[in-house]
Design a protein around this motif. Structure first.
Motif, PDB file in Angstrom:
ATOM      1  N   ALA A   1       0.820  -1.215   0.000  1.00  0.00           N
ATOM      2  CA  ALA A   1       0.000   0.000   0.000  1.00  0.00           C
ATOM      3  C   ALA A   1       0.850   1.259   0.000  1.00  0.00           C
ATOM      4  CB  ALA A   1      -0.934  -0.006   1.208  1.00  0.00           C
ATOM      5  N   GLY A   2       1.959   1.251   0.734  1.00  0.00           N
ATOM      6  CA  GLY A   2       2.825   2.433   0.765  1.00  0.00           C
ATOM      7  C   GLY A   2       3.422   2.731  -0.595  1.00  0.00           C
ATOM      8  N   GLN A   3       3.801   1.698  -1.328  1.00  0.00           N
ATOM      9  CA  GLN A   3       4.348   1.892  -2.670  1.00  0.00           C
ATOM     10  C   GLN A   3       3.289   2.439  -3.622  1.00  0.00           C
ATOM     11  OE1 GLN A   3       7.687   1.009  -3.906  1.00  0.00           O
ATOM     12  NE2 GLN A   3       8.038   1.233  -1.715  1.00  0.00           N
ATOM     13  N   VAL A   4       2.072   1.928  -3.518  1.00  0.00           N
ATOM     14  CA  VAL A   4       0.985   2.410  -4.372  1.00  0.00           C
ATOM     15  C   VAL A   4       0.666   3.870  -4.058  1.00  0.00           C
ATOM     16  CG1 VAL A   4      -1.444   2.091  -4.981  1.00  0.00           C
ATOM     17  CG2 VAL A   4       0.030   0.099  -4.645  1.00  0.00           C
ATOM     18  N   ALA A   5       0.638   4.228  -2.775  1.00  0.00           N
ATOM     19  CA  ALA A   5       0.361   5.610  -2.384  1.00  0.00           C
ATOM     20  C   ALA A   5       1.449   6.547  -2.893  1.00  0.00           C
ATOM     21  CB  ALA A   5       0.239   5.715  -0.870  1.00  0.00           C
TER      22      ALA A   5
ATOM     23  N   THR B   1      -0.240   5.835 -11.983  1.00  0.00           N
ATOM     24  CA  THR B   1      -1.414   5.040 -11.655  1.00  0.00           C
ATOM     25  C   THR B   1      -1.034   3.570 -11.672  1.00  0.00           C
ATOM     26  OG1 THR B   1      -2.842   6.694 -12.699  1.00  0.00           O
ATOM     27  CG2 THR B   1      -3.798   4.539 -12.261  1.00  0.00           C
ATOM     28  N   ALA B   2      -1.048   2.946 -10.504  1.00  0.00           N
ATOM     29  CA  ALA B   2      -0.615   1.559 -10.375  1.00  0.00           C
ATOM     30  C   ALA B   2      -1.807   0.617 -10.452  1.00  0.00           C
ATOM     31  CB  ALA B   2       0.130   1.367  -9.056  1.00  0.00           C
ATOM     32  N   PHE B   3      -1.630  -0.458 -11.195  1.00  0.00           N
ATOM     33  CA  PHE B   3      -2.619  -1.535 -11.274  1.00  0.00           C
ATOM     34  C   PHE B   3      -1.953  -2.786 -10.707  1.00  0.00           C
ATOM     35  CE2 PHE B   3      -3.826   1.559 -14.383  1.00  0.00           C
ATOM     36  CZ  PHE B   3      -5.214   1.553 -14.406  1.00  0.00           C
ATOM     37  N   VAL B   4      -2.225  -3.037  -9.427  1.00  0.00           N
ATOM     38  CA  VAL B   4      -1.551  -4.119  -8.712  1.00  0.00           C
ATOM     39  C   VAL B   4      -2.583  -4.871  -7.879  1.00  0.00           C
ATOM     40  CG1 VAL B   4       0.330  -4.724  -7.154  1.00  0.00           C
ATOM     41  CG2 VAL B   4       0.493  -2.650  -8.542  1.00  0.00           C
ATOM     42  N   PRO B   5      -2.671  -6.189  -8.008  1.00  0.00           N
ATOM     43  CA  PRO B   5      -3.562  -6.942  -7.112  1.00  0.00           C
ATOM     44  C   PRO B   5      -3.039  -6.868  -5.689  1.00  0.00           C
ATOM     45  CG  PRO B   5      -2.884  -8.277  -9.003  1.00  0.00           C
ATOM     46  CD  PRO B   5      -2.017  -7.059  -8.996  1.00  0.00           C
TER      47      PRO B   5
ATOM     48  N   ARG C   1      -8.111  -1.952  10.248  1.00  0.00           N
ATOM     49  CA  ARG C   1      -8.135  -0.987   9.151  1.00  0.00           C
ATOM     50  C   ARG C   1      -6.699  -0.607   8.814  1.00  0.00           C
ATOM     51  NH1 ARG C   1     -11.443   2.520   6.543  1.00  0.00           N
ATOM     52  NH2 ARG C   1     -10.575   4.512   5.882  1.00  0.00           N
ATOM     53  N   HIS C   2      -6.348  -0.758   7.572  1.00  0.00           N
ATOM     54  CA  HIS C   2      -5.010  -0.389   7.126  1.00  0.00           C
ATOM     55  C   HIS C   2      -4.844   1.123   7.210  1.00  0.00           C
ATOM     56  CE1 HIS C   2      -1.367  -0.171   4.649  1.00  0.00           C
ATOM     57  NE2 HIS C   2      -1.257  -1.481   4.796  1.00  0.00           N
ATOM     58  N   MET C   3      -3.621   1.543   7.504  1.00  0.00           N
ATOM     59  CA  MET C   3      -3.367   2.977   7.612  1.00  0.00           C
ATOM     60  C   MET C   3      -3.558   3.691   6.280  1.00  0.00           C
ATOM     61  SD  MET C   3      -0.071   2.973  10.171  1.00  0.00           S
ATOM     62  CE  MET C   3      -0.195   2.291  11.826  1.00  0.00           C
ATOM     63  N   LEU C   4      -3.507   2.951   5.196  1.00  0.00           N
ATOM     64  CA  LEU C   4      -3.743   3.515   3.862  1.00  0.00           C
ATOM     65  C   LEU C   4      -4.963   2.840   3.233  1.00  0.00           C
ATOM     66  CD1 LEU C   4      -0.040   3.612   2.611  1.00  0.00           C
ATOM     67  CD2 LEU C   4      -1.405   5.547   3.381  1.00  0.00           C
ATOM     68  N   GLU C   5      -5.996   2.699   4.017  1.00  0.00           N
ATOM     69  CA  GLU C   5      -7.186   1.999   3.565  1.00  0.00           C
ATOM     70  C   GLU C   5      -7.816   2.671   2.351  1.00  0.00           C
ATOM     71  OE1 GLU C   5      -9.755  -1.274   3.931  1.00  0.00           O
ATOM     72  OE2 GLU C   5      -8.001  -0.776   5.154  1.00  0.00           O
TER      73      GLU C   5
ATOM     74  N   GLN D   1      -9.271   2.493  -3.417  1.00  0.00           N
ATOM     75  CA  GLN D   1      -9.162   3.004  -4.789  1.00  0.00           C
ATOM     76  C   GLN D   1      -8.497   1.981  -5.705  1.00  0.00           C
ATOM     77  OE1 GLN D   1      -7.022   6.690  -4.436  1.00  0.00           O
ATOM     78  NE2 GLN D   1      -8.607   7.674  -3.201  1.00  0.00           N
ATOM     79  N   LEU D   2      -7.477   1.304  -5.185  1.00  0.00           N
ATOM     80  CA  LEU D   2      -6.796   0.293  -5.979  1.00  0.00           C
ATOM     81  C   LEU D   2      -7.723  -0.868  -6.308  1.00  0.00           C
ATOM     82  CD1 LEU D   2      -4.171  -0.821  -7.204  1.00  0.00           C
ATOM     83  CD2 LEU D   2      -3.621  -1.780  -4.966  1.00  0.00           C
ATOM     84  N   ALA D   3      -8.503  -1.309  -5.323  1.00  0.00           N
ATOM     85  CA  ALA D   3      -9.440  -2.407  -5.561  1.00  0.00           C
ATOM     86  C   ALA D   3     -10.469  -2.033  -6.617  1.00  0.00           C
ATOM     87  CB  ALA D   3     -10.122  -2.794  -4.253  1.00  0.00           C
ATOM     88  N   GLN D   4     -10.986  -0.805  -6.553  1.00  0.00           N
ATOM     89  CA  GLN D   4     -11.955  -0.349  -7.553  1.00  0.00           C
ATOM     90  C   GLN D   4     -11.309  -0.262  -8.930  1.00  0.00           C
ATOM     91  OE1 GLN D   4     -15.295   0.159  -7.010  1.00  0.00           O
ATOM     92  NE2 GLN D   4     -15.314   0.289  -9.258  1.00  0.00           N
ATOM     93  N   ARG D   5     -10.068   0.213  -8.958  1.00  0.00           N
ATOM     94  CA  ARG D   5      -9.317   0.326 -10.214  1.00  0.00           C
ATOM     95  C   ARG D   5      -9.131  -1.045 -10.865  1.00  0.00           C
ATOM     96  NH1 ARG D   5      -4.033   2.816  -8.704  1.00  0.00           N
ATOM     97  NH2 ARG D   5      -5.409   4.476  -7.997  1.00  0.00           N
ATOM     98  N   MET D   6      -8.775  -2.035 -10.053  1.00  0.00           N
ATOM     99  CA  MET D   6      -8.575  -3.382 -10.578  1.00  0.00           C
ATOM    100  C   MET D   6      -9.896  -3.998 -11.036  1.00  0.00           C
ATOM    101  SD  MET D   6      -5.379  -3.848 -10.550  1.00  0.00           S
ATOM    102  CE  MET D   6      -5.375  -5.584 -10.960  1.00  0.00           C
ATOM    103  N   ALA D   7     -10.977  -3.686 -10.324  1.00  0.00           N
ATOM    104  CA  ALA D   7     -12.281  -4.213 -10.728  1.00  0.00           C
ATOM    105  C   ALA D   7     -12.731  -3.619 -12.057  1.00  0.00           C
ATOM    106  CB  ALA D   7     -13.322  -3.928  -9.638  1.00  0.00           C
ATOM    107  N   ASP D   8     -12.370  -2.363 -12.302  1.00  0.00           N
ATOM    108  CA  ASP D   8     -12.756  -1.706 -13.559  1.00  0.00           C
ATOM    109  C   ASP D   8     -11.920  -2.174 -14.750  1.00  0.00           C
ATOM    110  OD1 ASP D   8     -14.614  -0.284 -12.124  1.00  0.00           O
ATOM    111  OD2 ASP D   8     -13.353   1.494 -11.886  1.00  0.00           O
ATOM    112  N   THR D   9     -10.737  -2.759 -14.492  1.00  0.00           N
ATOM    113  CA  THR D   9      -9.864  -3.243 -15.571  1.00  0.00           C
ATOM    114  C   THR D   9      -9.520  -4.704 -15.321  1.00  0.00           C
ATOM    115  OG1 THR D   9      -7.944  -2.396 -14.354  1.00  0.00           O
ATOM    116  CG2 THR D   9      -8.865  -0.981 -16.071  1.00  0.00           C
TER     117      THR D   9
END
Length: 491
Positions: A315-319, A327-331, A405-409, A414-422
């Motif tokens: 999560a820290g890397q994605v943030a 824009t990262a697309f990572v499971p 709850r993750h500190m970067l929840e 947002q990442l989960a929604q991004r992956m669901a859209d693609t």
């Protein structure tokens, strides 16, 4: 041999001998290498001895040796001794080097003294291909692959391995001491040597001498291992490797190897490697932002999409990528309730203003504690609320429900929604980034480095990536087209 096609006699002289240039086809890759190196400003790239000295024996121009290395890496031979041999018998090399044949020491020294400059050559080719429109610079796929170092895997140990060996030596020493006590006890009781089951053919005195010698060896071995562990602790190291001290013990598809981790960013347009980095990281988890940022800076792109597998799911890397316009697309694996009949975390509403969760029954889960190591905070319900709740059987078997709850929840949401859209993002990633590793390892012959130390290994990989991009560009545009574009870009 009449009746067959006959060649010319080896003894036949000709009035107009063939030129070497006639023996090299116009679409040969060696012509692309020649045009590419001639178009480079070797002095600006940092190559040494680009200007001849006023005194002393003249040396080889660095362009000659760079051409030799690029040709060798393209054609599956990288050793300086093999390159020296090919200079005397390979027609294309005779043409490329103007019949020059440097010895293996000169060839090896060139790679050693120009490590940084060789990396700049790889960068220059990427910029040229970017200017020619072969690199879109909008989306890249990132992945890592392990390459074996020039060292014996049997001469690499971790601190935990050494500590296990020390514990094993302690057990052996204890067994031998117990054996000596048994012999002493037998002597004190006046037993015959033959009555002692542990006696050797030399009798009691011989047995004691053998045990003492073995004990001395075991204690010396233990002292060496203990000293190694202490040195590792003082140096902050967890591994000790003889041979290439910069290499690391890593896990790969073939098990444990001693090597390096190659990170590469491959453009989705034509599968060209836009950036690579040889690292000592044993995993890919903390590499996403650095590799993506370097690729974005090199391409000078305002925005960049990055595709990576679950190994980069931090999560820290994605943030960090989000902050830099990437824009990262990572499971990313999200924690799930192991009991299928219980409410999932997603069914608990997060109140951003009050910083607490609200359960499906409307009760509040308040903050209890946080873990910096796990990068998460825990929220607990009131036990009295859970005891009186009619939905408790669908929520938890404990006295109260807990939610982490993750500190970067928000980033993970947002990442989960991004992956669901693609949904095809990982299929695209695999088709873009996997094959360059296979091609590079095939061109290397054996996927291992010939040099030792991280700077030397980086120079080796820069040569491999450069020839991969050249080979790929030739397949896309053709050799003659690339030569023409190089002459126009660098007249």
């Amino acid at each position: 041999m009449s009746g067959f096609i006959e060649g010319s006699s080896r003894e036949q002289g000709t009035l107009f001998p063939e030129r070497l240039d006639d023996l090299v086809g116009p679409d040969s890759a060696v012509r692309v290498i020649d045009a590419f190196v001639c178009a480079l400003d070797l002095h600006a790239l940092g190559f040494v001895r680009t200007q001849p000295k006023a005194t002393g024996r003249p040396g080889y121009h660095p362009g000659i040796l760079l051409k030799l290395y690029l040709y060798g890496y393209l054609n599956h031979f990288r050793s300086s001794r093999v390159l020296e041999r090919e200079c005397h018998r390979n027609i294309e090399l005779l043409w490329l080097l103007d019949r020059l044949a440097p010895d293996f020491k000169t060839i090896s020294d060139f790679r050693r003294t120009n490590r940084m400059a060789i990396g700049q050559v790889c960068r220059s080719l990427v910029l040229f291909l970017r200017g020619e429109g072969l690199i879109a610079g909008q989306c890249v796929a990132i992945d890592g692959s392990k390459f074996q170092a020039d060292t014996n895997p049997q001469k690499a140990w971790t601190k935990s391995q050494l500590e296990k060996w020390i514990a094993g030596l302690d057990r052996k020493i204890s067994d031998y001491l117990a054996e000596m006590d048994a012999v002493d006890s037998a002597e004190a009781n006046g037993k015959n040597d033959a009555d002692s089951p542990s006696d050797g053919p030399g009798g009691t005195d011989g047995k004691k001498g053998d045990v003492r010698a073995t004990l001395a060896k075991l204690r010396a071995r233990k002292a060496d291992l203990t000293q190694s562990v202490l040195l590792m602790e003082q140096m902050g190291q967890t591994q000790i490797i003889l041979g290439d001290g910069d290499a690391r013990i890593m896990r790969s598809g073939k098990g444990r190897i001693v090597g390096y981790n190659l990170q590469s960013a491959v453009d989705d347009g034509h599968g060209l490697i836009v950036h690579h980095e040889v690292t000592q990281s044993i995993s890919d988890q903390n590499e996403l932002h650095r590799v993506a940022k370097d690729a974005k800076d090199l391409l000078e792109s305002a925005k960049l999409d990055v595709l990576a597998d679950a190994g980069y799911g931090d999560a820290g890397q994605v943030a960090a990528c989000d902050r830099d316009g990437i824009t990262a697309f990572v499971p990313h694996p999200r924690s799930r309730n192991t009991h299928g009949d219980f409410f999932e975390k997603a069914e608990f509403d997060w109140d951003e203003a009050k910083q607490h969760y609200v359960c499906p029954a409307g009760n509040v889960l308040t903050f209890e504690n946080a873990s910096r190591k796990r990068q998460s905070a825990n929220y607990n319900a009131n036990p009295n609320d859970c005891a009186a709740c009619g939905l408790k059987s669908r929520c938890t078997k404990a006295d109260r429900r807990r939610v982490s709850r993750h500190m970067l929840e928000e980033t993970l949401d947002q990442l989960a929604q991004r992956m669901a859209d693609t949904p095809d993002a990982m299929i695209r990633r695999r088709s873009i980034v996997e094959h360059p590793f296979g091609i590079i390892k095939h061109m290397m012959g054996t996927p291992r480095f010939l040099c030792r130390s991280l700077p030397a290994v980086k120079a080796e990989m820069a040569l491999s990536v450069t020839v991969f991009n050249l080979k790929r560009a030739i397949c896309i545009l053709g050799a003659e087209n690339i030569i023409q574009r190089l002459s126009v870009a660098h007249p």
